[in-house]
Design a protein around this motif. Structure first.
Motif, PDB file in Angstrom:
ATOM      1  N   GLN A   1       0.804  -1.179  -0.094  1.00  0.00           N
ATOM      2  CA  GLN A   1       0.060   0.036  -0.091  1.00  0.00           C
ATOM      3  C   GLN A   1       0.801   1.307   0.039  1.00  0.00           C
ATOM      4  O   GLN A   1       0.501   2.306  -0.909  1.00  0.00           O
ATOM      5  N   ASP A   2       1.943   1.395   0.886  1.00  0.00           N
ATOM      6  CA  ASP A   2       2.950   2.513   0.752  1.00  0.00           C
ATOM      7  C   ASP A   2       3.455   2.616  -0.599  1.00  0.00           C
ATOM      8  O   ASP A   2       3.527   3.756  -0.918  1.00  0.00           O
ATOM      9  N   LEU A   3       3.853   1.389  -1.272  1.00  0.00           N
ATOM     10  CA  LEU A   3       4.497   1.817  -2.681  1.00  0.00           C
ATOM     11  C   LEU A   3       3.442   2.151  -3.468  1.00  0.00           C
ATOM     12  O   LEU A   3       3.871   2.795  -4.611  1.00  0.00           O
ATOM     13  N   LEU A   4       2.514   1.649  -3.399  1.00  0.00           N
ATOM     14  CA  LEU A   4       1.330   2.069  -4.484  1.00  0.00           C
ATOM     15  C   LEU A   4       1.013   3.616  -4.284  1.00  0.00           C
ATOM     16  O   LEU A   4       0.876   4.336  -5.224  1.00  0.00           O
ATOM     17  N   ALA A   5       1.285   4.016  -3.269  1.00  0.00           N
ATOM     18  CA  ALA A   5       0.927   5.625  -2.926  1.00  0.00           C
ATOM     19  C   ALA A   5       2.242   6.325  -3.181  1.00  0.00           C
ATOM     20  O   ALA A   5       1.813   7.403  -3.857  1.00  0.00           O
ATOM     21  N   LEU A   6       3.348   5.753  -3.399  1.00  0.00           N
ATOM     22  CA  LEU A   6       4.541   6.609  -3.668  1.00  0.00           C
ATOM     23  C   LEU A   6       4.860   6.467  -5.286  1.00  0.00           C
ATOM     24  O   LEU A   6       5.447   7.770  -5.683  1.00  0.00           O
ATOM     25  N   PHE A   7       4.813   5.351  -5.819  1.00  0.00           N
ATOM     26  CA  PHE A   7       5.164   5.331  -7.335  1.00  0.00           C
ATOM     27  C   PHE A   7       3.950   5.639  -8.220  1.00  0.00           C
ATOM     28  O   PHE A   7       2.956   4.911  -7.934  1.00  0.00           O
ATOM     29  N   PRO A   8       4.245   6.035  -9.469  1.00  0.00           N
ATOM     30  CA  PRO A   8       2.968   6.337 -10.251  1.00  0.00           C
ATOM     31  C   PRO A   8       2.760   4.937 -11.119  1.00  0.00           C
ATOM     32  O   PRO A   8       3.709   3.739 -11.081  1.00  0.00           O
ATOM     33  N   ARG A   9       1.490   4.793 -11.426  1.00  0.00           N
ATOM     34  CA  ARG A   9       0.941   3.478 -11.636  1.00  0.00           C
ATOM     35  C   ARG A   9       1.851   2.767 -12.923  1.00  0.00           C
ATOM     36  O   ARG A   9       1.893   1.687 -12.926  1.00  0.00           O
ATOM     37  N   HIS A  10       2.289   3.749 -13.689  1.00  0.00           N
ATOM     38  CA  HIS A  10       3.018   3.142 -15.069  1.00  0.00           C
ATOM     39  C   HIS A  10       4.113   2.213 -14.622  1.00  0.00           C
ATOM     40  O   HIS A  10       4.802   1.741 -15.380  1.00  0.00           O
ATOM     41  N   VAL A  11       4.795   2.659 -13.421  1.00  0.00           N
ATOM     42  CA  VAL A  11       5.943   1.833 -12.815  1.00  0.00           C
ATOM     43  C   VAL A  11       5.829   0.843 -12.121  1.00  0.00           C
ATOM     44  O   VAL A  11       6.861  -0.121 -11.786  1.00  0.00           O
ATOM     45  N   TRP A  12       4.485   0.497 -11.743  1.00  0.00           N
ATOM     46  CA  TRP A  12       4.093  -0.580 -10.815  1.00  0.00           C
ATOM     47  C   TRP A  12       4.810  -1.824 -11.191  1.00  0.00           C
ATOM     48  O   TRP A  12       5.386  -2.751 -10.287  1.00  0.00           O
ATOM     49  N   GLY A  13       4.683  -2.310 -12.364  1.00  0.00           N
ATOM     50  CA  GLY A  13       5.033  -3.695 -12.755  1.00  0.00           C
ATOM     51  C   GLY A  13       6.283  -3.754 -12.952  1.00  0.00           C
ATOM     52  O   GLY A  13       7.100  -4.819 -13.225  1.00  0.00           O
ATOM     53  N   LYS A  14       7.234  -2.555 -12.604  1.00  0.00           N
ATOM     54  CA  LYS A  14       8.632  -2.643 -12.970  1.00  0.00           C
ATOM     55  C   LYS A  14       9.317  -2.580 -11.404  1.00  0.00           C
ATOM     56  O   LYS A  14      10.631  -3.002 -11.292  1.00  0.00           O
TER      57      LYS A  14
END
Ligand code: SF4
Length: 210
Positions: free
Chosen positions: A162-175
């Protein structure tokens, strides 16, 4: 830590490990990814890879795995450890795919989580392999590195995600998962991180506390 700082760390690591972020993800076979991820619990990628071709030559699809002979399947997956539970999960998940999804792996978080033995980490890895990221897979490397750097103070993989999802923009989640796995294997190792060689040490909470 804020999004700008998190993105800076991402960019630095992506420059150091370009192969970890690659181009746009090609869609891998979701069933193969699902099986490999279920087998990967508490073992190495190499162990999983070592049995995948034999496993898929015997059970190439959800229908054949759903009907697998328990002893035969357990013998095949035994090198990956916890083989009773893993064989049980593979059969149960395959049965659910056949019964509820026409023998296909559904590519939404909700449907994946409804499969026996599939948690958020596994679901995220399958979705990411097919470019349908709905989250960030938090495995042992991502959990350790996110907490060391200070991207999260969460005490559970779900909280860290949850913390990482809040920090990183969606287009880099998969990376993020692949990038942190690579960093975790090369420099930010579990026992003795090589902080002196680390390109993000100045932004790292762990390093600053040394
Ligand atoms: S400085 Fe050390 S602990 Fe921090 S990310 Fe780099 S290797 Fe890991």
């Amino acid at each position: 830590m804020d999004t700008r700082a998190a993105c800076r760390i991402f960019r630095v690591l992506a420059r150091v490990y370009p192969e970890a972020v690659g181009d746009d993800p090609a869609c891998e076979d979701p069933f193969r990814v699902l099986v490999a991820t279920i087998l990967s619990a508490q073992t190495t990628d190499r162990q999983v890879e070592s049995i995948m071709s034999e496993l898929f030559s015997r059970y190439p699809d959800p229908a054949s795995l759903a009907a697998a002979d328990t002893e035969d399947l357990e013998r095949t997956v035994r090198p990956t450890g916890y083989y009773h539970a893993k064989a049980r999960h593979l059969v149960a998940a395959s049965r659910a795919l056949v019964d509820r999804f026409g023998g296909n792996v559904p590519l939404t978080m909700g449907a994946l989580l409804s499969l026996p033995g599939v948690g958020r980490k596994t679901a995220n890895i399958v979705l990411s392999a097919c470019g349908r990221d709905e989250g960030i897979a938090v495995d042992t490397h991502v959990f350790r590195i996110a907490r060391r750097i200070g991207l999260s103070g969460g005490k559970s993989p779900d909280r860290v995600e949850q913390d990482l999802l809040a920090l990183f923009p969606r287009h880099v989640w998969g990376k993020v998962n692949g990038l942190f796995i690579t960093h975790g294997r090369i420099l930010c190792t579990a026992r003795k991180p090589k902080c002196g060689e680390c390109p993000v040490r100045r932004s790292c909470r762990y390093y600053r506390s040394l």
